[in-house]
Design an enzyme around this catalytic site. Structure first.
Site, PDB file in Angstrom:
ATOM      1  N   LYS A  97       0.846  -1.195   0.000  1.00 47.08           N
ATOM      2  CA  LYS A  97       0.000   0.000   0.000  1.00 47.08           C
ATOM      3  C   LYS A  97       0.871   1.230   0.000  1.00 47.08           C
ATOM      4  O   LYS A  97       1.809   1.353   0.807  1.00 47.08           O
ATOM      5  CB  LYS A  97      -0.892   0.010   1.257  1.00 47.08           C
ATOM      6  CG  LYS A  97      -1.842   1.192   1.305  1.00 47.08           C
ATOM      7  CD  LYS A  97      -3.098   0.935   0.524  1.00 47.08           C
ATOM      8  CE  LYS A  97      -3.912   2.180   0.225  1.00 47.08           C
ATOM      9  NZ  LYS A  97      -3.499   2.882  -1.006  1.00 47.08           N
ATOM     10  N   GLN A 118       7.099   4.225   4.002  1.00 46.81           N
ATOM     11  CA  GLN A 118       5.695   3.771   4.036  1.00 46.81           C
ATOM     12  C   GLN A 118       5.522   2.517   4.895  1.00 46.81           C
ATOM     13  O   GLN A 118       4.482   2.330   5.521  1.00 46.81           O
ATOM     14  CB  GLN A 118       5.230   3.498   2.593  1.00 46.81           C
ATOM     15  CG  GLN A 118       3.725   3.542   2.405  1.00 46.81           C
ATOM     16  CD  GLN A 118       3.177   4.948   2.251  1.00 46.81           C
ATOM     17  OE1 GLN A 118       3.765   5.777   1.561  1.00 46.81           O
ATOM     18  NE2 GLN A 118       2.059   5.241   2.886  1.00 46.81           N
ATOM     19  N   LYS A 121       5.248   3.830   8.471  1.00 43.92           N
ATOM     20  CA  LYS A 121       4.056   4.665   8.585  1.00 43.92           C
ATOM     21  C   LYS A 121       2.804   3.791   8.618  1.00 43.92           C
ATOM     22  O   LYS A 121       1.946   3.939   9.484  1.00 43.92           O
ATOM     23  CB  LYS A 121       4.000   5.602   7.366  1.00 43.92           C
ATOM     24  CG  LYS A 121       2.841   6.558   7.336  1.00 43.92           C
ATOM     25  CD  LYS A 121       2.651   7.201   5.970  1.00 43.92           C
ATOM     26  CE  LYS A 121       3.902   7.879   5.442  1.00 43.92           C
ATOM     27  NZ  LYS A 121       3.615   8.748   4.279  1.00 43.92           N
ATOM     28  N   LYS A 133       5.508   2.006  -2.893  1.00 49.03           N
ATOM     29  CA  LYS A 133       5.401   3.332  -3.517  1.00 49.03           C
ATOM     30  C   LYS A 133       5.645   3.162  -4.999  1.00 49.03           C
ATOM     31  O   LYS A 133       6.317   2.224  -5.422  1.00 49.03           O
ATOM     32  CB  LYS A 133       6.449   4.287  -2.938  1.00 49.03           C
ATOM     33  CG  LYS A 133       6.119   5.741  -3.128  1.00 49.03           C
ATOM     34  CD  LYS A 133       5.109   6.182  -2.093  1.00 49.03           C
ATOM     35  CE  LYS A 133       4.656   7.605  -2.273  1.00 49.03           C
ATOM     36  NZ  LYS A 133       3.925   8.068  -1.079  1.00 49.03           N
ATOM     37  N   GLY A 172      -2.816   8.201  -4.424  1.00 50.51           N
ATOM     38  CA  GLY A 172      -2.157   9.410  -4.921  1.00 50.51           C
ATOM     39  C   GLY A 172      -0.930   9.787  -4.111  1.00 50.51           C
ATOM     40  O   GLY A 172      -0.677   9.259  -3.033  1.00 50.51           O
ATOM     41  N   ASP A 173      -0.157  10.682  -4.662  1.00 48.54           N
ATOM     42  CA  ASP A 173       0.946  11.369  -3.979  1.00 48.54           C
ATOM     43  C   ASP A 173       1.145  12.637  -4.810  1.00 48.54           C
ATOM     44  O   ASP A 173       0.210  13.081  -5.496  1.00 48.54           O
ATOM     45  CB  ASP A 173       2.212  10.487  -3.922  1.00 48.54           C
ATOM     46  CG  ASP A 173       3.271  11.057  -2.966  1.00 48.54           C
ATOM     47  OD1 ASP A 173       3.132  10.874  -1.753  1.00 48.54           O
ATOM     48  OD2 ASP A 173       4.234  11.712  -3.432  1.00 48.54           O
ATOM     49  N   THR A 217      -4.854  13.601   4.971  1.00 48.91           N
ATOM     50  CA  THR A 217      -3.444  13.779   5.328  1.00 48.91           C
ATOM     51  C   THR A 217      -3.264  15.081   6.097  1.00 48.91           C
ATOM     52  O   THR A 217      -2.686  15.104   7.194  1.00 48.91           O
ATOM     53  CB  THR A 217      -2.543  13.755   4.080  1.00 48.91           C
ATOM     54  OG1 THR A 217      -2.896  12.626   3.285  1.00 48.91           O
ATOM     55  CG2 THR A 217      -1.082  13.676   4.462  1.00 48.91           C
ATOM     56  N   ASN A 248      -2.282  19.213  -2.133  1.00 49.87           N
ATOM     57  CA  ASN A 248      -3.277  18.522  -1.307  1.00 49.87           C
ATOM     58  C   ASN A 248      -2.970  18.590   0.190  1.00 49.87           C
ATOM     59  O   ASN A 248      -3.816  18.995   0.990  1.00 49.87           O
ATOM     60  CB  ASN A 248      -3.395  17.055  -1.765  1.00 49.87           C
ATOM     61  CG  ASN A 248      -4.307  16.259  -0.856  1.00 49.87           C
ATOM     62  OD1 ASN A 248      -3.855  15.626   0.097  1.00 49.87           O
ATOM     63  ND2 ASN A 248      -5.597  16.329  -1.093  1.00 49.87           N
ATOM     64  N   SER A 384      -7.028   5.846   3.526  1.00 51.97           N
ATOM     65  CA  SER A 384      -7.021   4.949   2.369  1.00 51.97           C
ATOM     66  C   SER A 384      -7.419   3.540   2.804  1.00 51.97           C
ATOM     67  O   SER A 384      -8.179   2.852   2.112  1.00 51.97           O
ATOM     68  CB  SER A 384      -5.629   4.900   1.731  1.00 51.97           C
ATOM     69  OG  SER A 384      -5.459   5.958   0.809  1.00 51.97           O
TER      70      SER A 384
HETATM   71  P1  NDP Z   1       0.727  17.921  -4.502  1.00 51.57           P
HETATM   72  O1  NDP Z   1       1.267  17.579  -5.827  1.00 51.57           O
HETATM   73  O2  NDP Z   1      -0.752  18.050  -4.320  1.00 51.57           O
HETATM   74  O3  NDP Z   1       1.380  19.254  -3.961  1.00 51.57           O
HETATM   75  C1  NDP Z   1       2.753  19.417  -3.848  1.00 51.57           C
HETATM   76  C2  NDP Z   1       3.030  20.860  -3.496  1.00 51.57           C
HETATM   77  O4  NDP Z   1       4.398  21.011  -3.162  1.00 51.57           O
HETATM   78  C3  NDP Z   1       2.754  21.815  -4.649  1.00 51.57           C
HETATM   79  O5  NDP Z   1       2.270  23.026  -4.156  1.00 51.57           O
HETATM   80  C4  NDP Z   1       4.147  21.978  -5.250  1.00 51.57           C
HETATM   81  O6  NDP Z   1       4.322  23.183  -5.959  1.00 51.57           O
HETATM   82  C5  NDP Z   1       4.988  22.004  -4.009  1.00 51.57           C
HETATM   83  N1  NDP Z   1       6.373  21.675  -4.308  1.00 51.57           N
HETATM   84  C6  NDP Z   1       6.849  20.542  -4.875  1.00 51.57           C
HETATM   85  N2  NDP Z   1       8.196  20.588  -4.992  1.00 51.57           N
HETATM   86  C7  NDP Z   1       8.571  21.776  -4.460  1.00 51.57           C
HETATM   87  C8  NDP Z   1       9.799  22.407  -4.275  1.00 51.57           C
HETATM   88  N3  NDP Z   1      10.936  21.812  -4.648  1.00 51.57           N
HETATM   89  N4  NDP Z   1       9.816  23.628  -3.694  1.00 51.57           N
HETATM   90  C9  NDP Z   1       8.677  24.227  -3.313  1.00 51.57           C
HETATM   91  N5  NDP Z   1       7.463  23.680  -3.470  1.00 51.57           N
HETATM   92  C10 NDP Z   1       7.416  22.474  -4.030  1.00 51.57           C
HETATM   93  O7  NDP Z   1       1.308  16.802  -3.513  1.00 51.57           O
HETATM   94  P2  NDP Z   1       0.804  16.385  -2.079  1.00 51.57           P
HETATM   95  O8  NDP Z   1       0.288  17.564  -1.353  1.00 51.57           O
HETATM   96  O9  NDP Z   1      -0.035  15.183  -2.212  1.00 51.57           O
HETATM   97  O10 NDP Z   1       2.166  15.898  -1.411  1.00 51.57           O
HETATM   98  C11 NDP Z   1       3.040  16.780  -0.710  1.00 51.57           C
HETATM   99  C12 NDP Z   1       3.945  15.968   0.191  1.00 51.57           C
HETATM  100  O11 NDP Z   1       3.148  15.200   1.120  1.00 51.57           O
HETATM  101  C13 NDP Z   1       4.824  14.938  -0.521  1.00 51.57           C
HETATM  102  O12 NDP Z   1       6.019  14.801   0.204  1.00 51.57           O
HETATM  103  C14 NDP Z   1       4.024  13.640  -0.382  1.00 51.57           C
HETATM  104  O13 NDP Z   1       4.839  12.503  -0.477  1.00 51.57           O
HETATM  105  C15 NDP Z   1       3.467  13.813   1.025  1.00 51.57           C
HETATM  106  N6  NDP Z   1       2.287  13.027   1.364  1.00 51.57           N
HETATM  107  C16 NDP Z   1       1.175  13.035   0.592  1.00 51.57           C
HETATM  108  C17 NDP Z   1       0.056  12.308   0.972  1.00 51.57           C
HETATM  109  C18 NDP Z   1      -1.209  12.355   0.208  1.00 51.57           C
HETATM  110  O14 NDP Z   1      -2.171  11.725   0.647  1.00 51.57           O
HETATM  111  N7  NDP Z   1      -1.306  13.060  -0.900  1.00 51.57           N
HETATM  112  C19 NDP Z   1       0.057  11.475   2.178  1.00 51.57           C
HETATM  113  C20 NDP Z   1       1.274  11.598   2.967  1.00 51.57           C
HETATM  114  C21 NDP Z   1       2.334  12.334   2.551  1.00 51.57           C
HETATM  115  P3  NDP Z   1       4.238  23.246  -7.567  1.00 51.57           P
HETATM  116  O15 NDP Z   1       2.805  22.948  -7.880  1.00 51.57           O
HETATM  117  O16 NDP Z   1       4.661  24.630  -7.813  1.00 51.57           O
HETATM  118  O17 NDP Z   1       5.189  22.196  -8.065  1.00 51.57           O
HETATM  119  O1  2IT Z   2       2.852   9.128   1.459  1.00 46.57           O
HETATM  120  C1  2IT Z   2       1.709   8.649   1.653  1.00 46.57           C
HETATM  121  O2  2IT Z   2       1.408   8.134   2.722  1.00 46.57           O
HETATM  122  C2  2IT Z   2       0.728   8.740   0.572  1.00 46.57           C
HETATM  123  N1  2IT Z   2       1.032   9.299  -0.473  1.00 46.57           N
HETATM  124  C3  2IT Z   2      -0.633   8.131   0.740  1.00 46.57           C
HETATM  125  C4  2IT Z   2      -0.618   6.673   0.383  1.00 46.57           C
HETATM  126  C5  2IT Z   2      -1.962   5.996   0.328  1.00 46.57           C
HETATM  127  O3  2IT Z   2      -1.941   4.806  -0.015  1.00 46.57           O
HETATM  128  O4  2IT Z   2      -2.988   6.600   0.610  1.00 46.57           O
END
Ligand code: NDP
Ligand code: 2IT
Length: 452
Positions: A97, A118, A121, A133, A172-173, A217, A248, A384
């Site tokens: 997952k 992961q 976590k 992943k 997603g990520d 998240t 997100n 999830s």
């Molecule tokens: P999104 O793609 O929705 O958003 C990512 C954000 O981070 C965007 O605003 C992006 O900006 C910005 N960003 C990316 N790279 C950089 C950088 N080098 N400098 C500044 N800003 C940056 O992704 P998520 O919100 O889903 O994920 C964000 C983090 O959270 C990741 O590390 C992911 O692994 C983690 N995560 C996500 C989960 C989920 O359920 N989605 C769960 C747990 C962890 P821009 O659009 O300008 O590139």
């Molecule tokens: O980093 C993370 O925990 C995620 N991107 C979510 C993974 C999931 O299976 O919901």
């Protein structure tokens, strides 16, 4: 029992040497492994069978890695080639997952670091999910809807062989949200001729998605932060917060912070940092980011009283609490020093491994509270798993039902981290607490399953 000592246990140095040799071209994977292993000494001393069974080396080697070509046509009719990945790291607690990341910086090392994190976590959630992943070095920025759809279809043409609701369940990520999950699911259904609802999570709510998954998240990060603060007799109300990212995780971290009475003074993305007097206008930011897929420079033009700092990181903005929610290693030692200088009291990680090892050292030395990513951002994958549960039972829970469970799961994770920090490290060392808490459950299950 000895608590963490400065000299590492021989099983740890031996494993680190092997992992370093095998994966020398993957610095972020090595960083993630080192951070976990370095905190496990007291556990290995307490359970000698961990070393006898060579559990550490087994844990650091993915069960399976898949790398594949993804060829697709853009709107101009040109053929593009990307590289797709899935690392099925550990299935001892349940089906693999973990999310899929579409970003130009994706490579095998990045996917392995995320898959490794992961495992722990997912273990911390207390639910039955293994660690994985995947993703691709595809850049969704500036692509049309049709291009994203064709890419997702081409990606699934290969991935479908390796996934399934009881085998491996992607979500997603970065760069992968409900739109991409929809296209991926449609192609999976076409290829398998089955409506296998639980094969992907993060689906839209109309056809099998869970309410509150989108929020999970970010909300979970703030629930975890609340727990951290309460243990010190502090709270969020009236506190100035900064959040990096505007995707997100960042969006729903900001939402919950504002709902709980904190002031979100700034956020950021790749274009720069935006500050807004009186707090970020969340509805407007959500519309720009989610609906229009625009960056914060665009939001800053539309938001009243906003100040935009092109190319600037958010960490220079004075705050009480900081929430890195963008990407790995986005907060380095200089940024950490800036936060300390400005009086910041807590860094709670929404992104995966957002702080460099050097930044963590600075924050620890200054006595800041640190909410480690594998605990603080586990709410997304936890919901999830609740989505999988609803799909398996053909059920649909209300937003409140899911949110209540999320809150409880985050509190349980906090308690595990606290217990393990006190027992195996020092009070408030939630980094060690999260690593040990996640590790123990995985290690016990690996021992039960025998040598496989
Ligand atoms: P999104 O793609 O929705 O958003 C990512 C954000 O981070 C965007 O605003 C992006 O900006 C910005 N960003 C990316 N790279 C950089 C950088 N080098 N400098 C500044 N800003 C940056 O992704 P998520 O919100 O889903 O994920 C964000 C983090 O959270 C990741 O590390 C992911 O692994 C983690 N995560 C996500 C989960 C989920 O359920 N989605 C769960 C747990 C962890 P821009 O659009 O300008 O590139
Ligand atoms: O980093 C993370 O925990 C995620 N991107 C979510 C993974 C999931 O299976 O919901």
């Amino acid at each position: 029992m000895a608590k963490s000592s400065s000299a590492l246990h021989p099983a740890i140095t031996r494993t680190l040497d092997i992992v370093q040799r095998r994966n020398h071209s993957e610095p972020v994977f090595l960083q993630a492994v080192k951070e976990v292993l370095e905190t496990l000494g007291p556990v290995i001393e307490e359970h000698p069978d961990i070393d006898e069974l060579n559990l550490l080396e087994r844990l650091c080697e993915p069960e399976r890695q898949i790398m594949f070509r993804v060829a697709w046509k853009d709107d101009a009719g040109r053929v593009n080639v990307n590289r797709g990945f899935r690392t099925q790291f550990n299935s001892v607690l349940g089906p693999y997952k973990g999310g899929l990341r579409f970003h130009p910086t994706v490579n095998m090392g990045v996917i392995k670091f995320l898959g490794f994190e992961q495992i722990f976590k997912n273990s911390l959630t207390g639910l039955n999910i293994g660690g994985a992943k995947g993703g691709a070095d595809f850049d969704p920025a500036g692509k049309s809807d049709d291009e994203v759809m064709r890419f997702c279809q081409a990606f699934m043409n290969e991935l479908f062989r390796y996934i399934g609701s009881r085998r491996d369940v992607p979500a997603g990520d970065m760069g992968v949200g409900p739109r991409e999950i929809g296209y991926l699911f449609g192609q999976y259904k076409k290829l398998t001729n089955q409506f296998e609802m639980g094969v992907l999570t993060g689906k839209q709510v109309g056809w099998g998605g869970s309410l509150a998954r989108k929020e999970a998240t970010g909300f979970g990060v703030v629930y975890f932060a609340e727990n951290l603060l309460q243990a010190r007799g502090e709270g969020l109300k009236g506190k100035r917060c900064i959040v990096s990212g505007a995707g997100n995780v960042a969006l729903y971290t900001m939402r919950k912070l504002q709902q709980l009475g904190a002031e979100v003074v700034a956020c950021s993305d790749i274009t720069g940092t935006v500050l807004q007097q009186g707090g970020i206008n969340w509805e407007l930011l959500r519309m720009c980011s989610e609906d229009e897929r625009r960056n914060v420079d665009y939001f800053a033009q539309a938001a009243k009283g906003a100040e935009f700092r092109p190319g600037a990181k958010v960490w220079e903005v004075p705050c009480d609490y900081a929430f890195p929610c963008a990407t790995q290693n986005e907060l380095d030692a200089d940024d950490a020093r800036k936060l300390v200088e400005n009086g910041c009291k807590m860094v709670c990680e929404g992104a995966n491994m957002p702080c460099t090892a050097e930044a963590i050292a600075v924050l620890k030395k200054a006595g800041l509270l640190i909410g480690p990513a594998k605990a603080a951002n586990a709410g997304g994958v936890a919901v999830s798993a609740l989505e999988m549960q609803q799909n398996a039972g053909l059920e649909r829970w209300t937003f409140e039902q899911v949110d209540t469970q999320l809150k409880q799961i985050m509190q349980n994770i906090f308690q595990t981290c606290t217990h393990c920090a006190n027992k195996y490290s020092t009070k408030e060392d939630y980094i060690a607490g999260a690593n040990v808490g996640g590790f123990l459950r995985v290690a016990q299950a690996m021992i039960s399953h025998g040598l496989i």
